[in-house]
Design a protein around this motif. Structure first.
Motif, PDB file in Angstrom:
ATOM      1  N   GLY A 150       0.780  -1.227   0.000  1.00 38.20           N
ATOM      2  CA  GLY A 150       0.000   0.000   0.000  1.00 38.20           C
ATOM      3  C   GLY A 150       0.807   1.270   0.000  1.00 38.20           C
ATOM      4  N   GLU A 151       2.145   1.186   0.010  1.00 39.54           N
ATOM      5  CA  GLU A 151       3.003   2.376   0.035  1.00 39.54           C
ATOM      6  C   GLU A 151       3.339   2.750  -1.410  1.00 39.54           C
ATOM      7  N   ILE A 152       2.356   3.310  -2.103  1.00 38.90           N
ATOM      8  CA  ILE A 152       2.499   3.590  -3.528  1.00 38.90           C
ATOM      9  C   ILE A 152       3.520   4.692  -3.781  1.00 38.90           C
ATOM     10  N   GLY A 153       3.460   5.772  -2.964  1.00 39.73           N
ATOM     11  CA  GLY A 153       4.384   6.885  -3.177  1.00 39.73           C
ATOM     12  C   GLY A 153       5.833   6.456  -3.044  1.00 39.73           C
ATOM     13  N   GLU A 154       6.140   5.683  -2.011  1.00 42.60           N
ATOM     14  CA  GLU A 154       7.518   5.235  -1.810  1.00 42.60           C
ATOM     15  C   GLU A 154       7.930   4.247  -2.895  1.00 42.60           C
TER      16      GLU A 154
END
Length: 439
Positions: free
Chosen positions: A359-363
């Protein structure tokens, strides 16, 4: 004679009923009824053909008391079986093909090689002549011819050059015969020679044969010889057992053998090098024993006085990400960059996939662009995972913008771009076309 005729027609009737369509049988029956003559006691003149459609006349006379139905005769629809050939048949056919395609000895080239040897040649002179030959059959024939000469005995050099020639040409059966002669001669051999034998056996996937040669090197009668196994011998075996593909079950089975070899190497006083330790880490990761891989990693500098390299970190990061331990993977990733190593494509792809699925799309996107700056290319699975998570957690328009950006930076070619677009259309329907104006 009567019983033999009846059995013949019984078998032939069942054969035709099994192998001929019902329409053919019905047409044949009508033909027999049309030309039936009771005075001839079912004397039928049957004409049929198998392949060439040339007609052959055969007469059969049947007593009316032995059969009460017309015998259906018709042409074969196919004389061959429709079943797939068995594995043993395919193996025999392949062996026959290999035997028939084997090259023959060039007698002129062989005689030319013999002319280069003096009457009382030495092993060095024979080794030089064999090394000059490009034809492995000539090398093999020279070796056998020299074995039959009086007052001549092969040594390590002649065995070594012949085995290398046969192994390079992938003539493993002939090489196996030479190795049997080598092992049968006591006190002849060297570490380099047996390492070459083990290497070519592993290339031929004859692991049992390679292990037998390894056991010969470790046998008690060879304690006084100079061809005991070295770190090079163990590394060849490690690479062979780890080259069985990406199936975790197969790697789990072979990992027990690798663990025993490693323990035996340490007990014999052989110090592991970076290749041996990385092989253990790779084996543990591929067999899903990441904690054992981390144990070897922490023992490298303390116990074995060997520092990890980029390969070590790549496999550890890959193993941690495969188990969903993303935070531990990021710690090793940062430690790797602190020590001056550039992460490989395996580390970047594993970390980006793990972050996106978490779920950590930005990273995940940040690591993906960092990956391209380090001249590392993302694979198709990584691009698809990130794209799918962007569309699922954010908007389809943002996902399409990310896909366009991938194409503009040449991270995906035209074929991969169309495949990703089709994936989005399958998952989100016509909304992709409506929102972006794509036909």
């Amino acid at each position: 004679m009567f019983s033999m005729t009846r059995n013949f027609f019984k078998y032939r009737t069942s054969y035709f009923r099994r192998n001929i369509p019902s329409e053919t049988i019905l047409s044949t029956l009508s033909f027999c009824h049309k030309f039936h003559d009771p005075d001839e006691k079912y004397l039928l003149k049957i004409v049929f053909s198998h392949h060439t459609h040339k007609f052959y006349r055969t007469s059969f006379q049947i007593n009316s008391s032995c059969t009460q139905f017309p015998v259906p005769f018709a042409s074969f629809s196919s004389p061959y079986s429709t079943k797939a050939p068995s594995r043993s048949y395919r193996r025999r056919a392949r062996n026959r093909l290999l035997k028939s395609s084997k090259p023959t000895l060039d007698q002129a080239q062989f005689q030319l090689a013999l002319s280069q040897l003096p009457p009382r040649f030495t092993t060095e002179e024979l080794c030089t002549v064999i090394a000059r030959q490009d034809n492995p059959l000539v090398c093999l024939e020279l070796f056998h011819w020299a074995s039959q000469q009086p007052r001549f005995r092969h040594d390590v050099s002649t065995f070594h050059v012949t085995i290398k020639k046969l192994g390079t040409a992938k003539m493993f059966q002939e090489m196996d015969d030479i190795v049997n002669q080598l092992i049968a001669v006591p006190l002849i051999g060297s570490e380099a020679l047996f390492n070459t034998v083990i290497y070519y056996f592993t290339q031929a996937r004859k692991l049992t044969r390679a292990v037998n040669v390894f056991k010969h090197m470790k046998s008690k009668r060879n304690l006084i010889c100079c061809y005991r196994p070295s770190i090079r011998t163990y590394n060849i075996l490690f690479a062979a057992f780890l080259g069985r593909g990406s199936n975790s079950y197969i790697n789990h089975v072979y990992m027990e053998t690798i663990r025993c070899l490693f323990r035996q190497m340490v007990n014999d006083g052989i110090k592991p090098d970076i290749f041996s330790l990385n092989s253990m880490i790779k084996g543990y990761v591929l067999s899903l024993h990441v904690n054992d891989a981390l144990r070897i990693f922490h023992q490298m500098g303390v116990v074995y006085d060997c520092q990890p390299n980029a390969f070590t970190y790549d496999y550890l990061i890959h193993g941690l990400c495969a188990q969903g331990r993303t935070n531990n993977a990021k710690e090793l990733f940062n430690e790797m960059k602190t020590k001056g190593f550039v992460p490989g494509s395996k580390s970047y792809n594993s970390l980006v996939n793990s972050l996106a699925l978490g779920g950590e799309i930005g990273e995940a996107v940040n690591y993906l662009w960092e990956m391209t700056d380090k001249q590392r290319s993302p694979d198709f699975i990584t691009c698809r995972t990130v794209l799918d998570e962007i569309c699922r957690q954010r908007t389809i328009q943002e996902g399409m913008g990310f896909l366009q950006e991938l194409q503009e930076n040449d991270l995906v070619d035209g074929h991969a771009y169309r495949k990703l677009l089709y994936v989005l259309e399958d998952d989100y329907g016509n909304s992709v076309s409506r929102n972006n104006g794509i036909e």
